[in-house]
Design a protein around this motif. Structure first.
Motif, PDB file in Angstrom:
ATOM      1  N   ASP A  51     -23.240  22.061  51.111  1.00  0.00           N
ATOM      2  CA  ASP A  51     -23.241  20.668  50.670  1.00  0.00           C
ATOM      3  C   ASP A  51     -22.420  19.754  51.587  1.00  0.00           C
ATOM      4  N   MET A  52     -21.831  20.284  52.612  1.00  0.00           N
ATOM      5  CA  MET A  52     -21.098  19.502  53.599  1.00  0.00           C
ATOM      6  C   MET A  52     -22.098  18.741  54.471  1.00  0.00           C
ATOM      7  N   THR A  53     -21.830  17.460  54.761  1.00  0.00           N
ATOM      8  CA  THR A  53     -22.757  16.683  55.583  1.00  0.00           C
ATOM      9  C   THR A  53     -22.416  16.823  57.068  1.00  0.00           C
ATOM     10  N   PHE A  54     -23.412  16.572  57.916  1.00  0.00           N
ATOM     11  CA  PHE A  54     -23.199  16.627  59.364  1.00  0.00           C
ATOM     12  C   PHE A  54     -22.126  15.619  59.774  1.00  0.00           C
ATOM     13  N   ARG A  55     -22.181  14.433  59.171  1.00  0.00           N
ATOM     14  CA  ARG A  55     -21.218  13.386  59.524  1.00  0.00           C
ATOM     15  C   ARG A  55     -19.802  13.791  59.131  1.00  0.00           C
ATOM     16  N   VAL A  97     -18.537  16.775  58.959  1.00  0.00           N
ATOM     17  CA  VAL A  97     -18.058  17.764  59.926  1.00  0.00           C
ATOM     18  C   VAL A  97     -17.628  17.073  61.215  1.00  0.00           C
ATOM     19  N   ARG A  98     -18.432  16.128  61.677  1.00  0.00           N
ATOM     20  CA  ARG A  98     -18.099  15.418  62.920  1.00  0.00           C
ATOM     21  C   ARG A  98     -16.793  14.639  62.796  1.00  0.00           C
ATOM     22  N   ILE A  99     -16.631  13.923  61.689  1.00  0.00           N
ATOM     23  CA  ILE A  99     -15.413  13.125  61.488  1.00  0.00           C
ATOM     24  C   ILE A  99     -14.183  14.026  61.462  1.00  0.00           C
ATOM     25  N   LEU A 100     -14.282  15.162  60.790  1.00  0.00           N
ATOM     26  CA  LEU A 100     -13.139  16.074  60.713  1.00  0.00           C
ATOM     27  C   LEU A 100     -12.803  16.686  62.071  1.00  0.00           C
ATOM     28  N   LYS A 101     -13.806  16.848  62.911  1.00  0.00           N
ATOM     29  CA  LYS A 101     -13.561  17.370  64.255  1.00  0.00           C
ATOM     30  C   LYS A 101     -12.926  16.310  65.159  1.00  0.00           C
ATOM     31  N   TYR A 138     -16.441  25.845  59.366  1.00  0.00           N
ATOM     32  CA  TYR A 138     -17.190  24.931  60.229  1.00  0.00           C
ATOM     33  C   TYR A 138     -16.609  24.840  61.642  1.00  0.00           C
ATOM     34  N   GLU A 139     -15.741  25.779  61.976  1.00  0.00           N
ATOM     35  CA  GLU A 139     -15.139  25.857  63.311  1.00  0.00           C
ATOM     36  C   GLU A 139     -14.476  24.534  63.701  1.00  0.00           C
ATOM     37  N   ILE A 140     -13.764  23.965  62.745  1.00  0.00           N
ATOM     38  CA  ILE A 140     -13.025  22.723  62.979  1.00  0.00           C
ATOM     39  C   ILE A 140     -11.575  23.081  63.256  1.00  0.00           C
ATOM     40  N   GLN A 141     -11.137  22.806  64.442  1.00  0.00           N
ATOM     41  CA  GLN A 141      -9.753  23.087  64.821  1.00  0.00           C
ATOM     42  C   GLN A 141      -9.023  21.752  64.949  1.00  0.00           C
ATOM     43  N   LEU A 170     -17.077   8.247  53.168  1.00  0.00           N
ATOM     44  CA  LEU A 170     -18.377   8.860  53.412  1.00  0.00           C
ATOM     45  C   LEU A 170     -19.030   9.239  52.075  1.00  0.00           C
ATOM     46  N   PRO A 171     -20.349   9.087  51.978  1.00  0.00           N
ATOM     47  CA  PRO A 171     -21.029   9.570  50.768  1.00  0.00           C
ATOM     48  C   PRO A 171     -21.040  11.088  50.774  1.00  0.00           C
ATOM     49  N   GLY A 172     -20.977  11.665  49.597  1.00  0.00           N
ATOM     50  CA  GLY A 172     -20.970  13.126  49.553  1.00  0.00           C
ATOM     51  C   GLY A 172     -20.706  13.669  48.171  1.00  0.00           C
TER      52      GLY A 172
END
Length: 234
Positions: free
Chosen positions: A16-20, A22-26, A46-49, A109-111
């Motif tokens: 249920d995680m959105t692409f956006r 993930v990008r913002i968190l990265k 999500y391989e977010i470091q 962000l919507p989610g």
């Protein structure tokens, strides 16, 4: 100035995680997390470091001033909670308010938010509703319930599985046994379940089956026409 992003995270299913999101968190310079251990699992998935900083209801008044200064200095900050959308029965409001007061741009962000799928799938009217979150545990609880007795909109509550049966019985005492309700638990998880019916029927179910997991309780609003009809019959 930087931007404060409010980032919803899954209430259950990791998909249920959105692409956006993930990008913002990265890309963010800093990620604020309600519980860094819980959020660490999500970020690893999500391989977010990225740099995590603890931000919860017990320290938000102290950390918010520092975060606002970072935002004013041009840094991008993302706020997440353990699950769902920050600010909805989770830390977030205080920081957002302080950021807005400081002239910082805030984007949400919507989610995922637990109560939305719960009310939509309840079978009860969802065009207008009253979000009540968690009821007071002790002081003011009965007064709050009495004030909602004639609320015409569908009502949304969050509840612990340990208090669910007690809350259902109290609702039945104030609203009446026939008031319709839906208990939605473990939303988007493997054991997701919705139990629908009158408060009396839902109470009977959970008297036999121990409630478990995260719970959203949906209760029908007061029906003026129906109650006027009952009064005439009497």
């Amino acid at each position: 100035m930087g931007i404060l992003y409010i980032v919803p995270t899954p209430v259950g299913n990791m998909e249920d995680m959105t692409f956006r999101a993930v990008r913002i968190l990265k890309e963010a310079d800093l990620v604020l997390a309600e519980d860094t251990r819980t959020s660490g699992i999500l970020l690893k998935h999500y391989e977010i470091q990225n740099r995590l900083m603890s931000h919860h209801k017990f320290n938000e008044h102290g950390t918010s001033a520092r975060v606002v200064e970072l935002l004013k200095a041009g840094q991008t900050v993302a706020l997440i909670s353990d699950a769902g959308t920050p600010g909805i029965s989770d830390p977030g409001f205080f920081l957002v308010r302080e950021a807005v007061r400081a002239g910082v741009e805030v984007q949400c962000l919507p989610g995922a938010t637990a109560f939305v799928p719960a009310i939509v799938s309840s079978g009860l009217p969802c065009d207008r509703f009253a979000f009540e979150g968690f009821l007071p545990q002790k002081k003011g609880r009965q007064t709050k319930l009495e004030s909602l007795k004639t609320e015409e909109r569908t009502m949304v509550f969050y509840e612990s599985p340990y208090r669910l049966l007690k809350t259902l019985k109290q609702l039945a005492e104030v609203f009446g046994n026939e008031r319709q309700a839906s208990v939605c638990r473990e939303i988007s998880k493997v054991h997701e379940e919705s139990v629908r019916g009158s408060l009396a029927e839902v109470i009977a179910h959970f008297s036999e089956t121990e409630p478990r997991g995260e719970i959203v309780l949906i209760v029908a609003g007061y029906d003026i026409k129906e109650n006027k009809s009952k009064t005439k019959e009497i």
